[in-house]
Scaffold this active site. Structure first.
Site, PDB file in Angstrom:
ATOM      1  N   ASN A   1     -10.646  -3.760  -5.528  1.00 39.61           N
ATOM      2  CA  ASN A   1      -9.915  -2.809  -6.395  1.00 39.61           C
ATOM      3  C   ASN A   1     -10.477  -2.843  -7.806  1.00 39.61           C
ATOM      4  O   ASN A   1     -10.698  -1.816  -8.437  1.00 39.61           O
ATOM      5  CB  ASN A   1      -8.419  -3.157  -6.517  1.00 39.61           C
TER       6      ASN A   1
ATOM      7  N   ASP B   1       0.837  -1.204   0.000  1.00 37.63           N
ATOM      8  CA  ASP B   1       0.000   0.000   0.000  1.00 37.63           C
ATOM      9  C   ASP B   1       0.877   1.262   0.000  1.00 37.63           C
ATOM     10  O   ASP B   1       1.991   1.254   0.530  1.00 37.63           O
ATOM     11  CB  ASP B   1      -0.891  -0.023   1.247  1.00 37.63           C
TER      12      ASP B   1
HETATM   13  C1  FPP Z   1      -2.179   0.010  -3.245  1.00 36.06           C
HETATM   14  O1  FPP Z   1      -1.567   1.278  -3.110  1.00 36.06           O
HETATM   15  C2  FPP Z   1      -1.522  -0.720  -4.328  1.00 36.06           C
HETATM   16  C3  FPP Z   1      -2.169  -1.306  -5.375  1.00 36.06           C
HETATM   17  C4  FPP Z   1      -3.635  -1.284  -5.517  1.00 36.06           C
HETATM   18  C5  FPP Z   1      -1.406  -1.987  -6.464  1.00 36.06           C
HETATM   19  C6  FPP Z   1      -0.158  -2.713  -6.058  1.00 36.06           C
HETATM   20  C7  FPP Z   1       0.613  -3.187  -7.243  1.00 36.06           C
HETATM   21  C8  FPP Z   1       1.959  -3.064  -7.397  1.00 36.06           C
HETATM   22  C9  FPP Z   1       2.827  -2.506  -6.366  1.00 36.06           C
HETATM   23  C10 FPP Z   1       2.707  -3.544  -8.561  1.00 36.06           C
HETATM   24  C11 FPP Z   1       1.972  -4.124  -9.679  1.00 36.06           C
HETATM   25  C12 FPP Z   1       2.536  -5.423 -10.061  1.00 36.06           C
HETATM   26  C13 FPP Z   1       2.218  -6.035 -11.213  1.00 36.06           C
HETATM   27  C14 FPP Z   1       2.618  -7.440 -11.448  1.00 36.06           C
HETATM   28  C15 FPP Z   1       1.458  -5.314 -12.248  1.00 36.06           C
HETATM   29  P1  FPP Z   1      -2.351   2.603  -3.501  1.00 36.06           P
HETATM   30  O2  FPP Z   1      -1.895   3.002  -4.851  1.00 36.06           O
HETATM   31  O3  FPP Z   1      -3.787   2.424  -3.254  1.00 36.06           O
HETATM   32  O4  FPP Z   1      -1.742   3.643  -2.522  1.00 36.06           O
HETATM   33  P2  FPP Z   1      -2.440   4.879  -1.815  1.00 36.06           P
HETATM   34  O5  FPP Z   1      -3.178   4.292  -0.649  1.00 36.06           O
HETATM   35  O6  FPP Z   1      -1.287   5.704  -1.417  1.00 36.06           O
HETATM   36  O7  FPP Z   1      -3.334   5.568  -2.808  1.00 36.06           O
END
Ligand code: FPP
Length: 229
Positions: free
Chosen positions: A63, A15
């Protein structure tokens, strides 16, 4: 470190990518790209540390339906661009991959990339990177129950684990969540019954190898009793 104290299976809720990008006045999708790069580095580090399974939460069932389409498309774009080559790099080093989650709901070309890569994974890898994609713990449990009902099987603790996506994978010993929230968000719901939990404010793209070592050290210092006195 005492080898008995090393977690065999670590789960990571990655996250904070969006906030990492926002702090730098970058678009969210660049946060996800940085997160992906960190995820690749971390898997190599986890393997070197002796961890056997690293499960990364790439996308939850929530998501997929609740995030703006361009953000989800951005994640598919990363899979389209990097997944096959990165999987081959892992295989060349004796590692494997596994995918958990309901990928049938994803675009056809993405499903093909993921299944082709998974099918090419070596048989007895020294380390496995497990991708949770369109994964939801509740959905996993419900579909396992339905499978047992369809087969007319009575569910027991012994046979139930084999009906889950994680059938051949041991339960996670440690689950790490970056980005400051202290919840599991439908991640490995059944499997996490005895997992140690580690929460950190560090945003995922900043979650360095040293931060990972800190989580492992915190895990090693804990007393896991599994219900014993
Ligand atoms: C949550 O952080 C993260 C996600 C929903 C995606 C996680 C995916 C990756 C790190 C890499 C992807 C890998 C592949 C194989 C495609 P957020 O973006 O919701 O963070 P925030 O809470 O700061 O908005």
């Amino acid at each position: 470190m005492d080898i008995d104290k090393l977690p065999l299976h670590v789960g990571v809720i990655m996250d904070g990518n969006g906030r990492w990008a926002k702090k730098r006045l970058l678009p969210r999708k660049l946060g996800h790209k940085s997160g992906m790069e960190r995820m690749i580095g971390l898997s190599e580090h986890a393997k070197k540390s002796g961890v056997k399974y690293l499960t990364v939460y790439v996308m939850s069932t929530e998501n997929l339906v609740r995030r703006p389409e361009d953000e989800i498309e951005g994640l598919f774009g990363l899979i389209r661009k990097y997944f096959t080559a990165q999987a081959e790099k892992l295989y060349a080093r004796g590692s494997g991959i596994k995918i958990i989650g309901d990928i049938s709901a994803l675009p056809e070309d993405v499903v093909k990339i993921l299944t082709d890569a998974e099918n090419a994974s070596p048989a007895n890898p020294v380390f496995t990177l497990v991708f949770a994609i369109n994964y939801g713990g509740r959905r996993e449990i419900i579909s396992a129950v339905n499978r047992a009902v369809e087969r007319g099987e009575k569910v027991t603790e012994e046979n139930f684990a084999r009906l889950l996506y994680t059938a051949e994978i041991p339960d996670p010993d440690l689950i790490i969540r970056t980005g400051g929230e202290s919840r599991l968000s439908n991640f490995l719901t059944y499997q996490s019954a005895y997992a140690e939990l580690y929460f950190t404010d560090v945003l995922f793209p900043d979650f360095s190898d040293a931060e990972f070592d800190r989580a492992i050290a915190a895990y090693a210092a804990r007393d896991r009793r599994f219900g014993r006195a």
